[in-house]
Write an enzyme that holds these catalytic residues in place. Structure first.
Site, PDB file in Angstrom:
ATOM      1  N   GLU A 250       0.856  -1.190   0.000  1.00 59.14           N
ATOM      2  CA  GLU A 250       0.000   0.000   0.000  1.00 59.14           C
ATOM      3  C   GLU A 250       0.890   1.237   0.000  1.00 59.14           C
ATOM      4  O   GLU A 250       2.031   1.180   0.456  1.00 59.14           O
ATOM      5  CB  GLU A 250      -0.866   0.026   1.279  1.00 59.14           C
ATOM      6  CG  GLU A 250      -1.827  -1.124   1.373  1.00 59.14           C
ATOM      7  CD  GLU A 250      -2.687  -1.050   2.639  1.00 59.14           C
ATOM      8  OE1 GLU A 250      -2.651  -0.038   3.357  1.00 59.14           O
ATOM      9  OE2 GLU A 250      -3.400  -2.027   2.890  1.00 59.14           O
ATOM     10  N   LYS A 252       2.356   4.453   1.547  1.00 60.72           N
ATOM     11  CA  LYS A 252       2.506   4.902   2.933  1.00 60.72           C
ATOM     12  C   LYS A 252       2.318   6.415   2.936  1.00 60.72           C
ATOM     13  O   LYS A 252       3.188   7.166   2.498  1.00 60.72           O
ATOM     14  CB  LYS A 252       3.877   4.512   3.497  1.00 60.72           C
ATOM     15  CG  LYS A 252       4.026   4.866   4.962  1.00 60.72           C
ATOM     16  CD  LYS A 252       5.343   4.392   5.526  1.00 60.72           C
ATOM     17  CE  LYS A 252       5.371   4.516   7.040  1.00 60.72           C
ATOM     18  NZ  LYS A 252       5.127   5.866   7.543  1.00 60.72           N
ATOM     19  N   ARG A 272      -3.150   8.138  17.505  1.00 59.18           N
ATOM     20  CA  ARG A 272      -2.467   6.908  17.918  1.00 59.18           C
ATOM     21  C   ARG A 272      -2.044   6.994  19.369  1.00 59.18           C
ATOM     22  O   ARG A 272      -1.665   6.014  19.980  1.00 59.18           O
ATOM     23  CB  ARG A 272      -1.295   6.579  16.992  1.00 59.18           C
ATOM     24  CG  ARG A 272      -0.256   7.647  16.909  1.00 59.18           C
ATOM     25  CD  ARG A 272       0.713   7.330  15.810  1.00 59.18           C
ATOM     26  NE  ARG A 272       1.804   6.503  16.296  1.00 59.18           N
ATOM     27  CZ  ARG A 272       2.747   6.002  15.526  1.00 59.18           C
ATOM     28  NH1 ARG A 272       2.691   6.174  14.220  1.00 59.18           N
ATOM     29  NH2 ARG A 272       3.721   5.312  16.030  1.00 59.18           N
ATOM     30  N   GLU A 302      -5.308   7.126   7.429  1.00 59.55           N
ATOM     31  CA  GLU A 302      -4.357   8.235   7.547  1.00 59.55           C
ATOM     32  C   GLU A 302      -5.026   9.481   6.988  1.00 59.55           C
ATOM     33  O   GLU A 302      -5.534   9.455   5.851  1.00 59.55           O
ATOM     34  CB  GLU A 302      -3.099   7.854   6.745  1.00 59.55           C
ATOM     35  CG  GLU A 302      -1.903   8.724   6.982  1.00 59.55           C
ATOM     36  CD  GLU A 302      -1.056   8.332   8.199  1.00 59.55           C
ATOM     37  OE1 GLU A 302      -1.462   7.437   8.977  1.00 59.55           O
ATOM     38  OE2 GLU A 302       0.005   8.944   8.370  1.00 59.55           O
ATOM     39  N   PHE A 342      -7.175   2.157   5.904  1.00 60.93           N
ATOM     40  CA  PHE A 342      -6.369   0.967   5.609  1.00 60.93           C
ATOM     41  C   PHE A 342      -6.735  -0.250   6.457  1.00 60.93           C
ATOM     42  O   PHE A 342      -6.198  -1.329   6.242  1.00 60.93           O
ATOM     43  CB  PHE A 342      -4.859   1.252   5.694  1.00 60.93           C
ATOM     44  CG  PHE A 342      -4.383   1.853   6.984  1.00 60.93           C
ATOM     45  CD1 PHE A 342      -4.226   1.070   8.114  1.00 60.93           C
ATOM     46  CD2 PHE A 342      -4.048   3.202   7.052  1.00 60.93           C
ATOM     47  CE1 PHE A 342      -3.765   1.614   9.291  1.00 60.93           C
ATOM     48  CE2 PHE A 342      -3.585   3.756   8.233  1.00 60.93           C
ATOM     49  CZ  PHE A 342      -3.444   2.969   9.361  1.00 60.93           C
ATOM     50  N   LYS A 425       7.559  -1.542   6.617  1.00 60.11           N
ATOM     51  CA  LYS A 425       7.573  -0.254   5.909  1.00 60.11           C
ATOM     52  C   LYS A 425       8.874  -0.097   5.138  1.00 60.11           C
ATOM     53  O   LYS A 425       9.921  -0.632   5.528  1.00 60.11           O
ATOM     54  CB  LYS A 425       7.366   0.901   6.881  1.00 60.11           C
ATOM     55  CG  LYS A 425       8.365   0.984   7.996  1.00 60.11           C
ATOM     56  CD  LYS A 425       7.996   2.107   8.960  1.00 60.11           C
ATOM     57  CE  LYS A 425       8.868   2.053  10.180  1.00 60.11           C
ATOM     58  NZ  LYS A 425       8.592   3.085  11.159  1.00 60.11           N
TER      59      LYS A 425
HETATM   60  P1  AMP Z   1       6.094   4.969  11.204  1.00 63.24           P
HETATM   61  O1  AMP Z   1       5.416   6.085  11.972  1.00 63.24           O
HETATM   62  O2  AMP Z   1       7.191   5.423  10.291  1.00 63.24           O
HETATM   63  O3  AMP Z   1       6.471   3.804  12.089  1.00 63.24           O
HETATM   64  O4  AMP Z   1       5.009   4.354  10.188  1.00 63.24           O
HETATM   65  C1  AMP Z   1       3.822   3.808  10.615  1.00 63.24           C
HETATM   66  C2  AMP Z   1       2.705   4.787  10.321  1.00 63.24           C
HETATM   67  O5  AMP Z   1       2.485   4.926   8.924  1.00 63.24           O
HETATM   68  C3  AMP Z   1       1.364   4.336  10.798  1.00 63.24           C
HETATM   69  O6  AMP Z   1       1.210   4.579  12.173  1.00 63.24           O
HETATM   70  C4  AMP Z   1       0.399   5.166   9.972  1.00 63.24           C
HETATM   71  O7  AMP Z   1       0.198   6.413  10.602  1.00 63.24           O
HETATM   72  C5  AMP Z   1       1.181   5.456   8.714  1.00 63.24           C
HETATM   73  N1  AMP Z   1       0.623   4.888   7.481  1.00 63.24           N
HETATM   74  C6  AMP Z   1       0.580   5.528   6.298  1.00 63.24           C
HETATM   75  N2  AMP Z   1       0.074   4.763   5.351  1.00 63.24           N
HETATM   76  C7  AMP Z   1      -0.257   3.571   5.907  1.00 63.24           C
HETATM   77  C8  AMP Z   1      -0.812   2.366   5.416  1.00 63.24           C
HETATM   78  N3  AMP Z   1      -1.129   2.218   4.135  1.00 63.24           N
HETATM   79  N4  AMP Z   1      -0.972   1.348   6.290  1.00 63.24           N
HETATM   80  C9  AMP Z   1      -0.637   1.478   7.597  1.00 63.24           C
HETATM   81  N5  AMP Z   1      -0.097   2.608   8.109  1.00 63.24           N
HETATM   82  C10 AMP Z   1       0.099   3.641   7.274  1.00 63.24           C
END
Ligand code: AMP
Length: 585
Positions: A250, A252, A272, A302, A342, A425
């Site tokens: 997906e 991000k 969150r 998001e 999502f 990710k």
């Molecule tokens: P990080 O904050 O870098 O650990 O990345 C995780 C965050 O990416 C999640 O908490 C979401 O806020 C965001 N996010 C953006 N797109 C997506 C997606 N397609 N699926 C899940 N999380 C997403």
């Protein structure tokens, strides 16, 4: 139940730094309590009257609390001023001054019970409008007057939001399983907490109905669910490999994560960090209400700022205008937002968290009508590296941060509160530098010199180790602060000042001042290196050596959407170190 017995347990917790010992002090205490008391005491041990997701309105200003302490103990303003400079903690000041008064307690003083304390704390919380400050002071004085020094310490800490006895949620869960179950029950107790975010409710359910009742607990509207998080890997082929050759990918999106709880006509949005964000995104709440075809649902998505003319996505900084506390009407008008959904965690009466990803995704798709404000994340099933690279390029061209790979395996359930390889990710940053950004807790500060004289010049930053419950340092951060941030720092940090190194902080580097880990800042670095002075992962990669960040730099992003326990974990730092070295080979 006497408050003195509770304060005594808090005091014992504060003087131990071993998590095991804390859990055993608590479990012994929990066993002696009535279930109704247990629930309130669990909240109080974290300085709260309610679960984490209810707004905590106790926050009395330090000045007000000090005025109450001064008037009860008959202390002059100048003496209070002196103590304030030295201690920086109204709880300690109350303890010192009320100690002096011991032995002079009036004949009319009543014993301080848990019931009285809760009643007055509730009155403080609910005091509103004219004279509310005077009334808050009156309610606090009533209970302070009958308290002993240790009780006074905790009362003042609770009302000023400084209650940190060192026992975090994980330690309380350990204690609960020790008190009412066995070690084997611990994962089920933790899951119940992760899907309800209510430690008090879990404690009470366990004490009343045993582990059987806890296992039956389900996700429910109005109980936010701890979010599932992703691991990271340094390349798309590695991700595919890890996912067994096939996965969903997906976009991000770079926005604000929101968990929406929809119950017929009412919608609540949570961040969150479990804050209620409904008033920040009233347009999204309304659009979700209109578009949702189920009676009840919990979804995640998001929220991203979009250009109303082109529908194109705008950078993260734009959506942050929606995080403000005031002036929301104007921000809603000026900064239109779209939610990219999502996940779905509840659909009508069905707890969807236990279903695999693909089933959740199709349920999500058929539960909502799509509009220009409510959409699904862009998604493709990927089975070659080339498909993955193309999808990643497309994500970047649409101004996304990167991609999220999601497992299609039968076990790909929604793992509330956990970071694992079911989601991986992959960001643009990984291509440009060897590491991701870090969200680190501020645990100390160094006084500035030269141009920064009179301000904080640098900060001591730490990652969180969930296993030990400790914050372990990774860098001294002095770069990336603009003048505005340098000026803001004391206001942001000083309320967390701690006279000594907090028990939850592991550090060898000694700053000029210590803070209770609370504020979280985003930091980038050129590299993670072995460090003789920092304590993150001490001895794990190399004996007597920890991991530190080289050339750390503040990105300008204060992560007020994250609590300190949600900052980058020590395990992640170790993984990133390994990922970086793997890349060098
Ligand atoms: P990080 O904050 O870098 O650990 O990345 C995780 C965050 O990416 C999640 O908490 C979401 O806020 C965001 N996010 C953006 N797109 C997506 C997606 N397609 N699926 C899940 N999380 C997403």
């Amino acid at each position: 139940m006497l408050f003195a017995d509770i304060a005594d347990v808090f005091d014992r917790l504060e003087t131990t730094s071993s998590r095991l010992e804390m859990a055993s002090i608590l479990s012994e205490f929990f066993r002696t309590l009535e279930p109704g008391h247990l629930r309130s005491i669990v909240y109080l041990s974290q300085g709260k009257l309610h679960p984490d997701f209810c707004p905590q309105e106790l926050g009395m200003a330090d000045k007000l609390v000090l005025r109450a302490v001064a008037s009860i103990s008959g202390t002059s303003e100048s003496r209070i001023g002196e103590l304030w400079k030295k201690e920086g903690d109204p709880g300690r000041i109350a303890e010192i001054l009320i100690k002096k008064k011991e032995g002079q307690m009036s004949l009319f003083s009543e014993p301080l019970t848990l019931g009285r304390v809760l009643k007055n704390l509730n009155l403080i919380e609910n005091a509103e409008g004219r004279d509310s400050q005077d009334r808050k002071m009156k309610y606090l004085s009533q209970i302070l007057r009958d308290s002993d020094p240790v009780e006074a310490r905790y009362l003042c800490r609770i009302v000023t939001g400084r209650m940190r006895v060192g026992a975090g949620s994980m330690t309380i869960l350990d204690a609960l399983s020790e008190a009412f179950g066995t070690k084997e029950d611990r994962p089920d107790i933790e899951r119940a907490f992760n899907i309800t975010c209510d430690l008090g409710l879990v404690a009470e359910t366990l004490a009343l109905g045993g582990i059987g009742r806890v296992r039956l607990m389900k996700v429910a509207v109005a109980n936010p669910i701890k979010v599932m998080l992703a691991e990271r890997l340094p390349s798309i082929p590695l991700i595919l490999d890890r996912m067994g050759g096939r996965c969903a990918m997906e976009f991000k999106y770079d926005g604000i994560r929101v968990q929406a709880h929809i119950d017929r006509d009412s919608v609540k949005l949570y961040s969150r960090r479990l804050e209620d964000m409904t008033s920040n995104f009233p347009d999204i709440a309304e659009e979700l209400r209109i578009r949702c075809k189920a009676e009840r649902a919990i979804i995640e998505g998001e929220c991203v700022a979009v250009d109303p003319k082109t529908g194109g996505m705008l950078p993260f900084q734009t959506v942050t205008h929606r995080r403000k506390k005031h002036g929301m009407d104007k921000a809603v008008e000026e900064y239109p937002v779209k939610i990219f959904m999502f996940d779905i965690l509840l659909a009508n009466g069905t707890d969807m968290t236990v279903f695999p990803f693909e089933e959740r995704r199709s349920k999500l798709a058929c539960t909502f009508d799509i509009s220009d404000r409510v959409g699904l994340t862009e998604m493709e099933i990927i089975s070659t590296a080339e498909e993955g690279e193309n999808f990643f390029d497309r994500a970047l061209s649409m101004k996304c941060e990167g991609v999220m790979a999601k497992s299609l395996a039968p076990e790909s359930v929604y793992r509330a509160g956990s970071r694992g390889f079911l989601w991986i990710k992959y960001k643009k940053d990984y291509e440009e530098s060897l590491t991701d950004s870090f969200d680190l807790a501020v645990v100390g500060a160094f006084h500035g010199r030269g141009k920064r004289a009179g301000k904080y010049g640098a900060l001591l930053m730490a990652a969180f180790d969930g296993e030990s419950g400790k914050y372990q340092t990774v860098c001294k951060l002095g770069t990336g602060f603009d003048d505005a941030f340098l000026a803001e720092m004391p206001e942001m940090l000083d309320r967390y000042l701690s006279a000594e190194r907090p028990h939850t902080v592991d550090a060898q580097m000694i700053p000029d001042v210590w803070f209770l880990p609370t504020a979280v800042l985003e930091v980038t670095a050129a590299e993670i290196s072995l460090s003789p002075i920092h304590t993150a992962g001490l001895g794990i990669v190399k004996e007597d050596t920890g991991l530190g960040l080289r050339f750390p730099r503040f990105t300008g992003r204060v992560r007020d959407d994250k609590g300190p326990e949600e900052c980058t974990s020590v395990n992640e730092v170790i993984e990133m170190y390994e990922m970086q070295n793997q890349d060098k080979e």
